[in-house]
Design an enzyme around this catalytic site. Structure first.
Site, mmCIF file in Angstrom:
data_model
loop_
_atom_site.group_PDB
_atom_site.id
_atom_site.type_symbol
_atom_site.label_atom_id
_atom_site.label_comp_id
_atom_site.label_asym_id
_atom_site.label_seq_id
_atom_site.Cartn_x
_atom_site.Cartn_y
_atom_site.Cartn_z
ATOM 1 N N HIS A 165 39.651 78.411 -49.671
ATOM 2 C CA HIS A 165 39.148 77.368 -50.906
ATOM 3 C C HIS A 165 40.588 76.303 -49.042
ATOM 4 C CE1 HIS A 165 42.688 76.981 -53.305
ATOM 5 N NE2 HIS A 165 42.717 78.014 -52.875
ATOM 6 N N ASP A 168 48.544 78.716 -49.975
ATOM 7 C CA ASP A 168 47.152 79.186 -51.243
ATOM 8 C C ASP A 168 46.731 77.704 -51.140
ATOM 9 O OD1 ASP A 168 45.839 79.070 -53.877
ATOM 10 O OD2 ASP A 168 47.301 79.285 -54.770
ATOM 11 N N GLU A 177 39.137 73.559 -55.261
ATOM 12 C CA GLU A 177 39.388 75.328 -56.357
ATOM 13 C C GLU A 177 40.244 74.582 -56.820
ATOM 14 O OE1 GLU A 177 40.967 79.325 -56.618
ATOM 15 O OE2 GLU A 177 41.453 77.177 -56.167
#
Length: 356
Positions: free
Chosen positions: A65, A177, A211
């Site tokens: 993502h 992330d 996400e």
């Protein structure tokens, strides 16, 4: 790490891609992958796909993502201070006293998250952690009208922190992330395109959106592509630092290699193939268990349509959802190798089905 690959990683991480506003980062990803793909495209909400060996079978989706946690302007007071709304898992306590950028339509606007000095605060008892609505941003103006010339409600906000090497192969950034996921699937595509190994499968490398607010882009693109197999790449919590309970959260170490998750949405035959490929390539694997959900796009991809055989591969990450996420580049390099090896192992028309 290959110099061009490291440059690509730095550019991806440093390009702001707040959830729901991922276009800038997606352009970086498409510019890189189109050199190794038969075709690239994006859909209505900005999910991006790079296809290799189009028409092959089975169709394998490699997905990460593109979005990062962020904030958005929610209110502008009479003195020109901005109040915010959370977009994803933002920790208000560590966001105080940070430098930020408001991504306004007329261009970026610099700001700081205000922090009251301790000796100006008279509190009885222990101070309570701030709520997201307690945070305010100072952009250097003195009234609302001046602020509204620069920003407006809804503009996304990201922290300023960027990629750096902490020591050796240990890197730090605000948005590993999950830019490491989109980097990994792009690098796997490159390795496959440059390899002389004949592919049977069609490979769809995917950089999907949103996400962090509900696994939304993965639902869209998995439905559209309808792959036979899906490998999802995300970060996982490293538990090798003080105060983290291994008994509660598992034993995952930075430098110990990628982690594979068992149970739930993770198809046992796909996981078994990942383990076999890792063994053949001498890639160390760590192992995680899950209960109801994995907290990743795997949770929604695997039940799309009639069910897609899926598995999650994760990069150990210290201090997730903070401006100082720390990962090992050595661990990271092993993930594209694992993805490419999996694709190369698949036979023509092969299906993954639970043995009963």
């Amino acid at each position: 790490m290959r110099e061009a690959s490291l440059t690509f990683l730095k550019t991806l991480v440093n390009t702001p891609s707040p959830v729901g506003h991922e276009a800038r980062g997606q352009r970086v990803w498409l510019d890189y992958t189109r050199k190794y793909a038969d075709e690239t495209f994006s859909d209505a909400y900005g999910n991006c796909v790079a296809v290799l060996n189009k028409g092959g079978s089975p169709r394998i989706m490699l997905a990460g993502h593109a979005d990062e946690i962020a904030m958005a302007v929610n209110f502008i007071d009479d003195n020109g201070f901005l109040y915010v709304r959370r977009m994803g898992g933002v920790d208000a306590a560590i966001t105080k006293a940070q430098r930020v950028v408001i991504h306004a339509r007329r261009g970026p606007v610099k700001g700081v998250v205000g922090n009251v000095a301790p000796h100006l605060m008279k509190l009885e008892g222990d101070p309570k952690p701030p709520k997201i609505h307690d945070l305010f941003i100072d952009i250097g103006v003195s009234k609302r009208a001046d602020a509204e010339k620069l920003v407006r409600v809804g503009d996304p906000i990201t922290l300023v922190d960027e990629f750096d090497i902490l020591r050796g192969d240990m890197a730090v950034a605000r948005a590993f992330d999950n830019r490491i996921g989109t980097w990994s699937v792009a690098e796997a595509l490159r390795q496959l395109a440059e390899s002389k190994t004949k592919l049977h499968a069609e490979v769809c490398a995917v950089s999907n959106v949103q996400e962090e607010v509900g696994l939304l882009g993965a639902r869209q693109i998995a439905y559209s592509l309808n792959p036979d197999v899906a490998l999802v790449v995300d970060v996982t919590h490293a538990t090798d630092y003080p105060t983290v309970s291994k008994a509660q959260h598992g034993d995952v170490k930075i430098g110990g290699g990628p982690a594979v998750t068992h149970g739930g949405c993770n198809h046992p035959e796909v996981v078994a193939r990942i383990e076999a490929v890792a063994k053949s390539k001498k890639i160390p694997l760590q192992h995680e268990a899950m209960s109801a959900t994995s907290g990743t796009d795997t949770d929604v991809i695997f039940w799309t349509r009639g069910g897609i055989a899926s598995a999650l591969i994760s990069l150990p990450n210290r201090y997730m959802h903070s401006p100082v996420e720390v990962v090992s580049l050595k661990d990271l390099e092993q993930i594209p190798q694992l993805l490419a090896g999996f694709v190369q192992s698949v036979k023509k028309g092969e299906k993954f089905k639970v043995k009963i």
